[in-house]
Enzyme design. Sequence first.
Site, mmCIF file in Angstrom:
data_model
loop_
_atom_site.group_PDB
_atom_site.id
_atom_site.type_symbol
_atom_site.label_atom_id
_atom_site.label_comp_id
_atom_site.label_asym_id
_atom_site.label_seq_id
_atom_site.Cartn_x
_atom_site.Cartn_y
_atom_site.Cartn_z
ATOM 1 N N ASP A 127 -0.483 15.195 5.323
ATOM 2 C CA ASP A 127 -1.629 14.704 6.085
ATOM 3 C C ASP A 127 -1.305 13.328 6.658
ATOM 4 O OD1 ASP A 127 -2.287 12.948 3.677
ATOM 5 O OD2 ASP A 127 -4.040 12.607 4.949
ATOM 6 N N SER B 87 -3.786 0.219 -5.597
ATOM 7 C CA SER B 87 -4.407 -0.654 -4.604
ATOM 8 C C SER B 87 -4.407 -2.077 -5.137
ATOM 9 C CB SER B 87 -5.843 -0.196 -4.301
ATOM 10 O OG SER B 87 -6.464 -1.088 -3.399
ATOM 11 N N ASP C 75 -5.194 15.494 1.653
ATOM 12 C CA ASP C 75 -4.103 15.530 0.671
ATOM 13 C C ASP C 75 -4.096 16.865 -0.070
ATOM 14 O OD1 ASP C 75 -3.062 13.034 1.218
ATOM 15 O OD2 ASP C 75 -4.191 12.008 -0.353
ATOM 16 N N ASN D 268 -2.704 6.533 -7.225
ATOM 17 C CA ASN D 268 -2.741 5.598 -6.115
ATOM 18 C C ASN D 268 -2.791 4.196 -6.707
ATOM 19 O OD1 ASN D 268 -3.449 4.988 -3.127
ATOM 20 N ND2 ASN D 268 -5.076 3.949 -4.249
ATOM 21 N N HIS E 45 0.822 -1.209 0.000
ATOM 22 C CA HIS E 45 0.000 0.000 0.000
ATOM 23 C C HIS E 45 0.860 1.265 0.000
ATOM 24 C CE1 HIS E 45 -3.697 2.244 0.687
ATOM 25 N NE2 HIS E 45 -3.091 2.921 1.642
ATOM 26 N N SER F 33 -7.776 5.267 -2.729
ATOM 27 C CA SER F 33 -8.725 4.170 -2.562
ATOM 28 C C SER F 33 -8.951 3.908 -1.085
ATOM 29 C CB SER F 33 -8.181 2.901 -3.226
ATOM 30 O OG SER F 33 -6.951 2.515 -2.613
ATOM 31 N N HIS F 34 -10.158 3.474 -0.755
ATOM 32 C CA HIS F 34 -10.462 2.992 0.592
ATOM 33 C C HIS F 34 -11.298 1.725 0.433
ATOM 34 C CE1 HIS F 34 -10.097 4.976 4.769
ATOM 35 N NE2 HIS F 34 -8.930 4.916 4.185
#
Length: 704
Positions: free
Chosen positions: A254, A513, A102, A511, A34, A79-80
């Site tokens: 952050d 993932s 961010d 990002n 990650h 992504s979450h």
Amino acid sequence: MSLSDSDHEIVSEHLGREPTQAETALFENLWSEHCAYRSSRPLLGAFETDGENVVIPPGDDAGVVALDEDTYIAMGIESHNHPSYVDPFDGAATGVGGIVRDILSMGAYPIGLADSLYFGDFDREHSRYLFEGVVEGISHYGNCIGVPTVAGSVAFHDDYEGNPLVNVACVGLTNADRLVTAEAQQPGNKLVLFGRETGRDGMGGASFASEDLAEDAETEDRPAVQVGDPYSEKLLIEANEQLIDEDMIESARDLGAAGLGGASSELVAKGGLGADIELSKVHQREPGMNGTEILLSESQERMVYEVTPENVERVQEIAERYEMQASVIGEVTDGNYHCTFEGETVVDADAEFLGEGAPMNDLEHVEPPEPKKDVPEYDLDDAFETVVGAPNTASKRWVYRQYDHEVQVRTATPPGDDAALLAIREAEQGLAISSGADPNWTTAAPYQGAQAVGLENATNIAAKGATPLAAVDCLNGGNPEKPDVYGGFKGIVDGLADMCRAIGVPVVGGNVSLYNDSVSGPIPPTPTLAMVGTKDGYDAPPMALSGEGTLLIVGGTDDEPALGGSELLARLGGSDRFPELPTNPGELIETIATVADFESTHATHDVSHGGLAVALAEMLTEDAGAAVSVDDPSTLFDEQPGRVVIETTDPDAVRAAFEDAAPVSELGVSDDTGALSVDAGTESLRVSATSVAELRSVIEAELA
């Protein structure tokens, strides 16, 4: 997950000793897939990241591009996914909070959100449970913080059943004077932790996001999901704005993956520096936390700032004004990244080694097989009803009506169109935003499907008269240790990179993932792209027909229709080759944007998911219909991207504009019937706007 034997050996050799418990946990998270992109970084060099308007390329919390000399746009995506499976509401909500921070860390004020969501089959109760929870989490957080959600996408596919995807993008507004980066500036400056108290929620979130979801993930992994507080985030947004206005911040990051340990070590590493941090000085909301917990907690609504010693008192005054806390936890040094807890050293390592020392993975990949032609027979009326009424192509009004897209009064074209349009009055420009991907496309053909994703997002923007400016991507895949999965992932990276380069759109952030795999199998390779474009002014042609013009379809190729990756085959079964893509996508997009702004252009709409049948159905109103003719019924369901339906009162001008750019075909005329009539060779159909609206309300009808 734990630090592997090979990684432990590398760390021990570098340190010259056994790592402490806190160091082991920190390396485990920072060297996770990650954070370290160990399987994907070798592929990411395919993207073009520079351009005339690029101010800050990938590598910071967000990319930054210039609209003009005085106005910059910051843009990022994250992504979450795993958290949203375990806890749909909090997982999605904290995804919004994280991407907004961010943008804050770049010195930008957030002005728009776009969410792209992917779930299992809509008919499954569990998929609808996740869907409802995720949408509620996004709407609650975004509405509370006052940032409009203006764009996005929703897709349903069986292979997301055990692992949904929640990809959230944000754009923010800044300028050269306000710009801040995540690069520490000078030894002796103080490190200030700003925001909410630190708790035990979100422990090990980075490592949790780097492993397949287990069957019991919804219960066992709940502590790895952060719990957000949007009201604190709103205060943080306004406090950050004042800090930037008063020039209080030297650098910022952050607190997301790996918490304070990740943010602070990355901050100083980018400046080639180190830090001395006393973890017991961190303001906490739970008693008895140890150093490792404080270091790695992913509690939300927190920032770490680099502040000059003379500005610390003012920063704390601003924190108090906004009912936040600002703890001086240490300072920037020219040595190691050094953390103590109650006076005892718990971390002492080179900051660059922490962030960049993880060895990359050399993984095998297998190219996906070519599909065979297997197209079932179908009746035109039944096929139209099936495709237009499918959840993937149905109206997403149930989703976006829950989002406040009018807050900040910038939204000129709201959700529900090809692209949203925000008024950037500071530059007298409109900012178009499009975001999404299509798992049917990338399942059928990862490379060509990802190319199509890039082209479709650019077409969405051009259809509103805007020229693509920049993009960020969220590359989602399954377990990369499986050669077929990694082959599909490599395909979407290369395909998206090649199309963005062909269009001339730099990818300024993103990002990755991976390990989106579960007991039900891997997800489809999913390359979410969030793209922005610009135009003079804030007006754009609508999607809805006026009822007074000739209907043309522009773009595409002269080849026979191909149904690979189409919603038709997804619903009826079968396979086919993926549609051909244009050889000159940059010229095509530029011409579409030009023609969209012709005074004679009354309506524009891209042809993509569901094909021409869905595009025409979406353009209908109760007062405006169309009579069209095509040679082959398959033409209605072919999803070849890069095509736009244009309603115009001057078809000759459109043909002239596209003379060297793309084919132009006449479909028919618009009228005032409020119905769609289609002549398709030996078959025909006629449907009213009312019946089409009923077909397209499947999501709303089920969830109302």
